[in-house]
Design a protein around this motif. Structure first.
Motif, PDB file in Angstrom:
ATOM      1  N   GLN A 247       0.794  -1.229   0.000  1.00 54.09           N
ATOM      2  CA  GLN A 247       0.000   0.000   0.000  1.00 54.09           C
ATOM      3  C   GLN A 247       0.829   1.283   0.000  1.00 54.09           C
ATOM      4  O   GLN A 247       0.268   2.358  -0.211  1.00 54.09           O
ATOM      5  CB  GLN A 247      -0.938   0.012   1.210  1.00 54.09           C
ATOM      6  N   GLN A 248       2.150   1.175   0.236  1.00 49.46           N
ATOM      7  CA  GLN A 248       2.960   2.382   0.401  1.00 49.46           C
ATOM      8  C   GLN A 248       4.157   2.391  -0.552  1.00 49.46           C
ATOM      9  O   GLN A 248       5.311   2.345  -0.122  1.00 49.46           O
ATOM     10  CB  GLN A 248       3.425   2.500   1.857  1.00 49.46           C
ATOM     11  N   PRO A 249       3.929   2.471  -1.851  1.00 47.42           N
ATOM     12  CA  PRO A 249       5.035   2.473  -2.814  1.00 47.42           C
ATOM     13  C   PRO A 249       5.904   3.715  -2.665  1.00 47.42           C
ATOM     14  O   PRO A 249       5.430   4.770  -2.254  1.00 47.42           O
ATOM     15  CB  PRO A 249       4.326   2.450  -4.167  1.00 47.42           C
ATOM     16  N   VAL A 250       7.178   3.548  -3.013  1.00 51.40           N
ATOM     17  CA  VAL A 250       8.107   4.685  -3.014  1.00 51.40           C
ATOM     18  C   VAL A 250       8.646   4.979  -4.408  1.00 51.40           C
ATOM     19  O   VAL A 250       9.312   5.988  -4.616  1.00 51.40           O
ATOM     20  CB  VAL A 250       9.291   4.449  -2.041  1.00 51.40           C
ATOM     21  N   VAL A 251       8.349   4.092  -5.372  1.00 51.78           N
ATOM     22  CA  VAL A 251       8.944   4.202  -6.706  1.00 51.78           C
ATOM     23  C   VAL A 251       8.625   5.543  -7.363  1.00 51.78           C
ATOM     24  O   VAL A 251       9.462   6.082  -8.118  1.00 51.78           O
ATOM     25  CB  VAL A 251       8.479   3.024  -7.595  1.00 51.78           C
ATOM     26  N   HIS A 252       7.469   6.107  -7.086  1.00 52.66           N
ATOM     27  CA  HIS A 252       7.084   7.358  -7.726  1.00 52.66           C
ATOM     28  C   HIS A 252       7.868   8.558  -7.183  1.00 52.66           C
ATOM     29  O   HIS A 252       7.805   9.645  -7.774  1.00 52.66           O
ATOM     30  CB  HIS A 252       5.582   7.591  -7.547  1.00 52.66           C
ATOM     31  N   GLU A 253       8.601   8.357  -6.092  1.00 48.64           N
ATOM     32  CA  GLU A 253       9.350   9.448  -5.479  1.00 48.64           C
ATOM     33  C   GLU A 253      10.835   9.426  -5.820  1.00 48.64           C
ATOM     34  O   GLU A 253      11.590  10.286  -5.354  1.00 48.64           O
ATOM     35  CB  GLU A 253       9.152   9.414  -3.959  1.00 48.64           C
ATOM     36  N   PHE A 254      11.272   8.470  -6.618  1.00 47.48           N
ATOM     37  CA  PHE A 254      12.690   8.397  -6.973  1.00 47.48           C
ATOM     38  C   PHE A 254      13.219   9.721  -7.528  1.00 47.48           C
ATOM     39  O   PHE A 254      14.332  10.146  -7.178  1.00 47.48           O
ATOM     40  CB  PHE A 254      12.936   7.266  -7.971  1.00 47.48           C
ATOM     41  N   PRO A 255      12.474  10.431  -8.392  1.00 46.06           N
ATOM     42  CA  PRO A 255      13.005  11.682  -8.930  1.00 46.06           C
ATOM     43  C   PRO A 255      13.228  12.766  -7.878  1.00 46.06           C
ATOM     44  O   PRO A 255      13.929  13.751  -8.156  1.00 46.06           O
ATOM     45  CB  PRO A 255      11.924  12.121  -9.936  1.00 46.06           C
ATOM     46  N   LEU A 256      12.670  12.588  -6.686  1.00 46.61           N
ATOM     47  CA  LEU A 256      12.789  13.602  -5.635  1.00 46.61           C
ATOM     48  C   LEU A 256      13.992  13.377  -4.728  1.00 46.61           C
ATOM     49  O   LEU A 256      14.261  14.197  -3.853  1.00 46.61           O
ATOM     50  CB  LEU A 256      11.506  13.626  -4.791  1.00 46.61           C
ATOM     51  N   VAL A 257      14.707  12.269  -4.923  1.00 46.20           N
ATOM     52  CA  VAL A 257      15.882  11.959  -4.103  1.00 46.20           C
ATOM     53  C   VAL A 257      17.099  12.631  -4.737  1.00 46.20           C
ATOM     54  O   VAL A 257      17.494  12.288  -5.852  1.00 46.20           O
ATOM     55  CB  VAL A 257      16.099  10.440  -3.986  1.00 46.20           C
ATOM     56  N   LYS A 258      17.687  13.568  -4.041  1.00 44.07           N
ATOM     57  CA  LYS A 258      18.749  14.398  -4.623  1.00 44.07           C
ATOM     58  C   LYS A 258      20.154  13.880  -4.346  1.00 44.07           C
ATOM     59  O   LYS A 258      21.102  14.270  -5.031  1.00 44.07           O
ATOM     60  CB  LYS A 258      18.622  15.827  -4.089  1.00 44.07           C
ATOM     61  N   VAL A 259      20.337  13.031  -3.334  1.00 48.55           N
ATOM     62  CA  VAL A 259      21.687  12.581  -2.985  1.00 48.55           C
ATOM     63  C   VAL A 259      22.184  11.561  -4.003  1.00 48.55           C
ATOM     64  O   VAL A 259      21.385  10.970  -4.747  1.00 48.55           O
ATOM     65  CB  VAL A 259      21.712  11.964  -1.564  1.00 48.55           C
ATOM     66  N   PRO A 260      23.495  11.326  -4.068  1.00 51.55           N
ATOM     67  CA  PRO A 260      24.015  10.283  -4.957  1.00 51.55           C
ATOM     68  C   PRO A 260      23.450   8.912  -4.581  1.00 51.55           C
ATOM     69  O   PRO A 260      23.375   8.559  -3.398  1.00 51.55           O
ATOM     70  CB  PRO A 260      25.529  10.332  -4.729  1.00 51.55           C
ATOM     71  N   VAL A 261      23.079   8.147  -5.595  1.00 53.02           N
ATOM     72  CA  VAL A 261      22.443   6.847  -5.395  1.00 53.02           C
ATOM     73  C   VAL A 261      23.259   5.771  -6.106  1.00 53.02           C
ATOM     74  O   VAL A 261      23.695   5.946  -7.245  1.00 53.02           O
ATOM     75  CB  VAL A 261      21.000   6.847  -5.943  1.00 53.02           C
ATOM     76  N   LEU A 262      23.457   4.650  -5.424  1.00 51.97           N
ATOM     77  CA  LEU A 262      24.044   3.463  -6.038  1.00 51.97           C
ATOM     78  C   LEU A 262      22.985   2.372  -6.074  1.00 51.97           C
ATOM     79  O   LEU A 262      22.392   2.040  -5.044  1.00 51.97           O
ATOM     80  CB  LEU A 262      25.257   2.972  -5.241  1.00 51.97           C
ATOM     81  N   LEU A 263      22.738   1.829  -7.245  1.00 51.86           N
ATOM     82  CA  LEU A 263      21.841   0.688  -7.421  1.00 51.86           C
ATOM     83  C   LEU A 263      22.690  -0.530  -7.763  1.00 51.86           C
ATOM     84  O   LEU A 263      23.392  -0.534  -8.790  1.00 51.86           O
ATOM     85  CB  LEU A 263      20.853   0.949  -8.548  1.00 51.86           C
ATOM     86  N   VAL A 264      22.660  -1.544  -6.913  1.00 50.41           N
ATOM     87  CA  VAL A 264      23.348  -2.804  -7.199  1.00 50.41           C
ATOM     88  C   VAL A 264      22.266  -3.848  -7.443  1.00 50.41           C
ATOM     89  O   VAL A 264      21.482  -4.166  -6.544  1.00 50.41           O
ATOM     90  CB  VAL A 264      24.258  -3.231  -6.037  1.00 50.41           C
TER      91      VAL A 264
END
Length: 333
Positions: A247-264
């Motif tokens: 019920q609580q997705p976060v995927v739609h907020e990815f563009p709002l994350v400003k810090v450097p991100v690493l996806l492994v």
């Protein structure tokens, strides 16, 4: 001599039969707060009051064993795990000079198991209170699986605290509400009450390209908890947190994350929360982590994507050297 040989053979057969007839020792029940289960580092507890209930949140605070670099890493576990499964990553980070804080979220591991209205906002706020208690004002946030969703929520709630965000095969790279039929928490709870050792093992095997005997520990721990008299309380928490994920997705907020991100991203991962409710003919459209990883990397404003071929849902188990190389390399930039 033939008679002696015959008697010896008969004796050996009787001994073998007697040994095989020995009953197998049944597994011992394990408390739902993992009482008696050893963690790799000392565990401390933070008292909290949540929705009128007094609870305790467990965490490990591991100091650097290498030359201290003044930086702190926060490790957030997945839904079917607990802080101790990070032990090798804790050691690698500590040796590299990092302080490492590893909480068990309320509802998991050695923390309390209250019946709450669970939310990622609440879990993130609890985690922030742990950091405040420890005097940590800046942190590198790392999340695996469900911990990736929580890490994203933490970064959104506390951008002034988060310096980097690392997501290791996070769930929630797609919005499950769009294709997984809804079920009530009560239905999910009844499913949990019916959990079996074989069912748990079958599900856990979907996490890996190659199953290894050491992975069975993470089947035995939750199975032994089902033998506890308090298991219904844990079953409810498991159902409630599955509902939270749905019920609580976060995927739609990815563009709002400003810090450097690493996806492994382990490329063999096909995890879908609620996959059993998706029509089989539609399943190949979802849980496609090679595509989901690329899509997420484009959504974050400042992301680095590391793809690990022939690795499943848990790179820090299945490919620890590659995982640590990617992680430490990213943090060293």
């Amino acid at each position: 001599m033939p008679v002696q040989r015959l008697l010896l053979a008969l004796f050996l057969v009787l001994c073998s039969t007697s040994a095989s007839a020995q009953p197998t020792k049944p597994p011992e029940a394990l408390g739902i707060a993992l009482e008696g289960y050893p963690y790799p580092y000392p565990v401390r507890f933070l008292p909290l009051t949540l929705q009128g209930q007094d609870v305790r949140m467990a965490y490990m605070d591991v100091q650097p064993t290498g030359k201290a670099n003044g930086r702190t890493v926060l490790l957030l576990h997945g839904k079917n795990f607990f802080g101790a499964y990070w032990k090798d990553t804790i050691r690698a980070l500590s040796q590299a000079g990092y302080r490492v804080v590893v909480p068990d979220q309320v509802g998991f591991g050695k923390s309390s198991k209250p019946a709450l209205d669970y939310s990622f906002h609440t879990l993130a706020n609890n985690t922030k209170q742990v950091l405040d208690t420890l005097g940590v004002s800046k942190v590198i946030v790392i999340g695996h699986s469900m911990g990736g969703m929580l890490a994203t929520r933490f970064a959104r709630l506390f951008p002034e605290t988060t310096t980097h965000l690392v997501l290791e095969n996070p769930i929630g790279l797609e919005d499950y509400r769009f294709f997984v039929p809804w079920r009530s928490t009560e239905e999910l709870y009844r499913d949990q009450l019916g959990a079996t050792e074989e069912g748990m093992r079958k599900y856990q095997k979907t996490y890996y390209v190659t199953w290894r005997p050491e992975y069975d520990e993470y089947v035995q721990v939750p199975f032994r908890q089902t033998l506890s008299g308090d298991y219904p309380r844990l079953a409810w928490v498991s159902a409630a947190t599955e509902q939270m994920i749905y019920q609580q997705p976060v995927v739609h907020e990815f563009p709002l994350v400003k810090v450097p991100v690493l996806l492994v991203i382990g490329q063999a991962d096909r995890t879908v929360v609620g996959r059993g409710r998706v029509p089989p003919e539609l399943l190949p459209q979802f849980g496609q982590y090679p595509e989901l990883g690329k899509r997420a990397a484009k959504a974050f404003p400042n992301a680095t994507l590391v793809e690990l071929p022939n690795v499943g849902h848990i790179p820090h188990f299945e490919a620890p050297e590659k995982w640590h190389q990617a992680l430490l390399g990213f943090l060293a930039k």
